[in-house]
Design a protein around this motif. Structure first.
Motif, mmCIF file in Angstrom:
data_model
loop_
_atom_site.group_PDB
_atom_site.id
_atom_site.type_symbol
_atom_site.label_atom_id
_atom_site.label_comp_id
_atom_site.label_asym_id
_atom_site.label_seq_id
_atom_site.Cartn_x
_atom_site.Cartn_y
_atom_site.Cartn_z
ATOM 1 N N THR A 1 0.839 -1.191 0.000
ATOM 2 C CA THR A 1 0.000 0.000 0.000
ATOM 3 C C THR A 1 0.877 1.244 0.000
ATOM 4 O O THR A 1 2.047 1.195 0.392
ATOM 5 C CB THR A 1 -0.943 0.026 1.221
ATOM 6 O OG1 THR A 1 -1.826 1.147 1.127
ATOM 7 C CG2 THR A 1 -0.151 0.119 2.518
ATOM 8 N N LYS B 1 -2.424 6.287 1.194
ATOM 9 C CA LYS B 1 -3.621 5.457 1.010
ATOM 10 C C LYS B 1 -3.977 4.723 2.301
ATOM 11 O O LYS B 1 -5.148 4.647 2.691
ATOM 12 C CB LYS B 1 -3.400 4.454 -0.118
ATOM 13 C CG LYS B 1 -4.610 3.574 -0.408
ATOM 14 C CD LYS B 1 -4.322 2.614 -1.548
ATOM 15 C CE LYS B 1 -5.521 1.712 -1.808
ATOM 16 N NZ LYS B 1 -5.241 0.724 -2.896
ATOM 17 N N LEU B 2 -2.963 4.203 2.982
ATOM 18 C CA LEU B 2 -3.204 3.493 4.237
ATOM 19 C C LEU B 2 -3.746 4.446 5.295
ATOM 20 O O LEU B 2 -4.706 4.118 6.010
ATOM 21 C CB LEU B 2 -1.909 2.836 4.723
ATOM 22 C CG LEU B 2 -1.968 2.127 6.081
ATOM 23 C CD1 LEU B 2 -3.062 1.070 6.106
ATOM 24 C CD2 LEU B 2 -0.609 1.508 6.419
ATOM 25 N N ASN C 1 -5.372 7.254 4.851
ATOM 26 C CA ASN C 1 -6.751 7.636 4.499
ATOM 27 C C ASN C 1 -7.732 6.502 4.778
ATOM 28 O O ASN C 1 -8.855 6.735 5.241
ATOM 29 C CB ASN C 1 -6.825 8.029 3.016
ATOM 30 C CG ASN C 1 -6.119 9.339 2.728
ATOM 31 O OD1 ASN C 1 -5.936 10.161 3.621
ATOM 32 N ND2 ASN C 1 -5.714 9.534 1.481
ATOM 33 N N GLU C 2 -7.305 5.274 4.501
ATOM 34 C CA GLU C 2 -8.163 4.112 4.765
ATOM 35 C C GLU C 2 -8.460 3.988 6.261
ATOM 36 O O GLU C 2 -9.598 3.695 6.663
ATOM 37 C CB GLU C 2 -7.497 2.836 4.256
ATOM 38 C CG GLU C 2 -8.330 1.585 4.457
ATOM 39 C CD GLU C 2 -7.636 0.317 4.006
ATOM 40 O OE1 GLU C 2 -8.189 -0.768 4.247
ATOM 41 O OE2 GLU C 2 -6.538 0.409 3.412
ATOM 42 N N GLU D 1 -10.943 6.773 7.327
ATOM 43 C CA GLU D 1 -12.291 6.420 6.893
ATOM 44 C C GLU D 1 -12.872 5.306 7.751
ATOM 45 O O GLU D 1 -14.061 5.323 8.096
ATOM 46 C CB GLU D 1 -12.276 5.994 5.424
ATOM 47 C CG GLU D 1 -12.010 7.132 4.448
ATOM 48 C CD GLU D 1 -11.911 6.659 3.016
ATOM 49 O OE1 GLU D 1 -12.213 5.467 2.762
ATOM 50 O OE2 GLU D 1 -11.529 7.460 2.149
ATOM 51 N N ALA D 2 -12.045 4.335 8.089
ATOM 52 C CA ALA D 2 -12.507 3.226 8.944
ATOM 53 C C ALA D 2 -12.918 3.743 10.321
ATOM 54 O O ALA D 2 -13.921 3.295 10.888
ATOM 55 C CB ALA D 2 -11.409 2.179 9.071
ATOM 56 N N THR E 1 -10.554 -3.058 10.674
ATOM 57 C CA THR E 1 -9.544 -2.771 9.654
ATOM 58 C C THR E 1 -8.145 -3.068 10.176
ATOM 59 O O THR E 1 -7.322 -3.682 9.471
ATOM 60 C CB THR E 1 -9.630 -1.298 9.214
ATOM 61 O OG1 THR E 1 -10.940 -1.036 8.713
ATOM 62 C CG2 THR E 1 -8.603 -0.980 8.133
ATOM 63 N N TYR F 1 -5.338 -5.935 8.821
ATOM 64 C CA TYR F 1 -3.913 -5.743 8.554
ATOM 65 C C TYR F 1 -3.060 -6.578 9.509
ATOM 66 O O TYR F 1 -1.946 -6.986 9.158
ATOM 67 C CB TYR F 1 -3.544 -4.264 8.676
ATOM 68 C CG TYR F 1 -3.831 -3.480 7.416
ATOM 69 C CD1 TYR F 1 -2.980 -3.555 6.314
ATOM 70 C CD2 TYR F 1 -4.959 -2.672 7.315
ATOM 71 C CE1 TYR F 1 -3.241 -2.853 5.152
ATOM 72 C CE2 TYR F 1 -5.233 -1.957 6.150
ATOM 73 C CZ TYR F 1 -4.367 -2.052 5.077
ATOM 74 O OH TYR F 1 -4.630 -1.358 3.924
#
Length: 260
Positions: free
Chosen positions: A144, A148-149, A151-152, A155-156, A165, A169
């Protein structure tokens, strides 16, 4: 239990083998039985040797398919291999160190890996290639980008599924985080990324590629204490490889231009 079938015709035997391979899920034996049978007959191999070859071919093909699934699940953006890496073009990188890392023993031990250097020096190539080696060795890998990680994770957290989430991982043996240091992360994203790293500390591996030296990470992680803690998590007991400042990708492009 049905009795042993005697006096089978060749056609009936082929049909029975095909059906049995379908039922037992042996696609490689089903696809290549004929050629193995012809080779065994021509070379007068024993029944045991013939059976061993069939079973080993099935095992090898299953291992190959598992590796392909793990590599696909890692979601690498492109294919990179260590065979394609030009060590002569980048003398900063020790081939012996990379070959040792290629065994993936560090992943099994849960150790971190940091690749630090300017753009075009081979960081992402090595990150993807070593991640691929780990996947082929049987490890679960995830690639990743740092932004991006982050932001993910944000959002989670907003959707109240952060723990799920992070747990997802956590099931991965190796996380490959690329482009760490290219863009500043907001405090919340940085803190959540730190949480993921803390969960994995001394248990599961993280490999990162960054175009910034550790001293420059305060541009990405604006809280100095948080930055120091993240550097600590990513370097303790791990391997640090400095890929240098001279872009061999740029040098290669210039060389190609000069040959025209």
């Amino acid at each position: 239990m049905p009795g042993r079938r005697r006096g089978m015709t060749e056609e009936a035997a082929d049909a029975a083998i095909d059906q049995a391979c379908r039922m037992l899920r042996l696609p490689t034996i089903r696809a290549h039985f004929d050629e193995h049978a012809e080779t065994a007959g021509r070379e007068q191999r024993s029944y045991r040797a013939f059976l061993a070859e069939l079973l080993l071919a099935e095992c090898d093909d299953r291992a190959r398919r598992r590796s392909e699934r793990r590599i696909k699940a890692a979601q690498f953006p492109r294919t990179k291999s260590l065979r394609d890496f030009d060590f002569e073009a980048n003398p900063n990188i020790d081939p012996a160190t990379i070959n040792t890392l290629a065994t993936s023993a560090w992943v099994k031990k849960g150790e971190p890996l940091c690749l630090i250097g300017d753009s075009g020096t081979g960081k992402s190539h090595l990150l993807i290639a070593l991640g691929t080696e780990a996947a082929m060795a049987g490890h679960r890998v995830k690639y990743t980008l740092a932004t991006k990680l982050a932001n993910e994770l944000v959002e989670a957290a907003d959707e109240m599924v952060l723990s799920k989430t992070i747990a997802r991982y956590g099931r991965v043996d190796l996380i490959c985080i690329d482009e760490l240091g290219y863009m500043q992360l907001d405090r919340r994203g940085a803190e959540l990324l730190f949480q993921v790293l803390t969960e994995r500390e001394e248990k599961a591996s993280v490999a990162i590629a960054s175009n910034e030296s550790f001293a420059g990470w305060t541009k990405t992680f604006t809280d100095p204490r948080l930055c120091a803690a993240i550097v600590d998590r990513l370097t303790f007991g791990g391997t640090i490889i400095e890929t240098g400042t001279d872009s061999y990708r740029l040098a290669h492009s210039r060389h190609q231009q000069s040959q025209k």
